[in-house]
Design an enzyme around this catalytic site. Structure first.
Site, PDB file in Angstrom:
ATOM      1  N   ARG A  53       0.993  -0.910  -0.366  1.00 45.10           N
ATOM      2  CA  ARG A  53      -0.111   0.176  -0.526  1.00 45.10           C
ATOM      3  C   ARG A  53       0.725   1.327   0.160  1.00 45.10           C
ATOM      4  O   ARG A  53       2.063   0.616   0.189  1.00 45.10           O
ATOM      5  CB  ARG A  53      -0.472  -0.196   1.036  1.00 45.10           C
ATOM      6  CG  ARG A  53      -0.755  -1.060   2.141  1.00 45.10           C
ATOM      7  CD  ARG A  53       0.292   0.025   3.088  1.00 45.10           C
ATOM      8  NE  ARG A  53       0.479   0.834   2.965  1.00 45.10           N
ATOM      9  CZ  ARG A  53       1.418   1.936   4.161  1.00 45.10           C
ATOM     10  NH1 ARG A  53       2.546   1.874   3.458  1.00 45.10           N
ATOM     11  NH2 ARG A  53       0.911   2.960   3.966  1.00 45.10           N
ATOM     12  N   ASP A 242      -1.812  10.964  -1.237  1.00 49.69           N
ATOM     13  CA  ASP A 242      -2.413   9.751  -3.035  1.00 49.69           C
ATOM     14  C   ASP A 242      -2.933  10.126  -4.289  1.00 49.69           C
ATOM     15  O   ASP A 242      -2.654   9.510  -4.828  1.00 49.69           O
ATOM     16  CB  ASP A 242      -3.405   9.348  -2.318  1.00 49.69           C
ATOM     17  CG  ASP A 242      -2.880   7.983  -0.711  1.00 49.69           C
ATOM     18  OD1 ASP A 242      -3.081   8.487  -0.002  1.00 49.69           O
ATOM     19  OD2 ASP A 242      -2.541   7.003  -1.140  1.00 49.69           O
TER      20      ASP A 242
END
Ligand code: MRU
Length: 366
Positions: A53, A242
């Site tokens: 991740r 992100d």
């Protein structure tokens, strides 16, 4: 960075190209286990369930996922179907789309039979580049920490959120690269690590990797951030992203926005570390960033280590209570003091970003 003193990357291909080795991050900090991905489905599953991740590492894992897919089947259509499968794993981190588009652009012109080997090479190049970008972010961001230290002659207290350290990238991290660079240069630095409910990537991952490198840090509940800022115990906030829109709005782990608000109210500089592949030039602002909604289970339950040493999950909430779980939020550019890119620190504005990336220019819609 180091695991038990040994330099380690978060992802690496096996030398015979029979698989890709990752650290299974769902087990940290309780168990350090490496896992070998051998198929497209292994790679897609690892991204979906967050064995890997963090935006840059998701991109790197997807690139290797393409290589695994082409090793399984070398048909003409395989590249496209593999990219579609990988793209569907997680919606918010734009590095996933960026990496897959880059792989497609590189591989599609080649005859299908040549794509397999080329994919391994392209994924390796992408990973090496990630390391270089992060080291550069580290050097630029370190100047902020150094400057704070020169002003006060005391330990610089940096607050971060979630995990934007080396575990979230191939190596070095984005938000934590300045911390590691400063620490290695002998600048006294201490990190406030916010736990980052619901999945606790701060408590589980950031605290673990800082400890591995010997960086002084203190874990705090997410809700402690405002209090610490109000009492002058935070010199600087540095978080990762992100996806950044072309105007400087930034999506990051849920709770980042609240930290930015508290920082603004208390005059604490709030910086976001953003490598080029995390900027979505197709978005004029953050309103178009897709926010991942994850399982309610992550909120109603908590994972930890049981007395017998096993990693287990226990229920926190009444069985009849449902839960919402937006995994990211968007911090408006007006709350961001500056963006730390691999090309230097710039204002969180369209002009600021475009100046650093003239080749990308202003927002261009798909
Ligand atoms: O849900 P995750 O763990 O993938 O979210 C990670 C983050 O929000 C990070 O802060 C972000 O990806 C920056 S990583 C360098």
């Amino acid at each position: 960075m180091n695991i038990n003193g040994t330099p380690t990357r978060t992802i690496r291909p096996l030398s015979d190209h029979g698989g890709v080795e990752i650290i299974d991050q769902t087990l940290l900090p309780h168990r350090l286990e490496f896992r070998t991905l051998r198929t497209l489905e292994d790679a897609a599953e690892a991204i979906s369930v967050m064995r890997v991740r963090g935006a840059p590492l998701i991109g790197a894992a997807a690139a290797y996922g393409v290589a695994l897919a082409l090793a399984e089947e070398a048909s003409e259509s395989r590249l496209e179907t593999a990219c579609a499968r990988l793209l569907a794993t997680r919606p918010t981190a734009v590095n996933l789309r960026w990496a897959l588009e880059r792989m497609q652009t590189h591989l599609a012109p080649l005859p299908a039979a040549q794509r397999g080997e080329a994919a391994w090479n392209a994924a390796a190049v992408l990973c090496d580049e990630d390391v270089v970008l992060n080291q550069s972010i580290g050097r630029h961001g370190m100047e902020l920490i150094k400057w704070k230290h020169e002003q006060s002659s005391r330990t610089v207290n940096v607050m971060t959120h979630c995990n934007a350290g080396w575990l979230a990238t191939v190596d070095w991290g984005t938000a934590l690269a300045p911390v590691y660079t400063a620490f290695d240069a002998g600048i006294p630095v201490h990190v406030w690590v916010s736990e980052t409910r619901p999945r606790n990537q701060g408590a589980a991952l950031t605290a673990w990797e800082l400890a591995q490198h010997g960086v002084p840090h203190t874990l705090v509940a997410d809700n402690a951030a405002g209090h610490l800022m109000l009492h002058g115990q935070v010199d600087l906030v540095i978080v990762g992203a992100d996806r950044a829109a072309s105007n400087g709005d930034v999506a990051n782990k849920i709770g980042t926005y609240l930290k930015a608000l508290a920082a603004r109210d208390n005059g604490v500089p709030f910086y976001v570390a953003v490598p080029g592949p995390t900027i979505d030039w197709r978005l004029a602002d953050g309103s178009g960033i897709p926010i991942e909604e994850r399982a309610a289970h992550e909120v109603t339950h908590i994972q930890g280590q049981a007395e017998d040493g096993g990693v287990t999950s226990v229920r926190l909430a009444p069985a009849q209570s449902g839960a919402a779980n937006p995994a990211f939020d968007v911090t408006p550019a007006r709350l961001v003091t500056g963006v730390i890119t691999e090309r230097g620190i710039c204002p969180a504005t369209q002009e600021g970003l475009a100046q650093r990336y003239p080749e990308a220019g202003v927002c261009r819609t798909a």
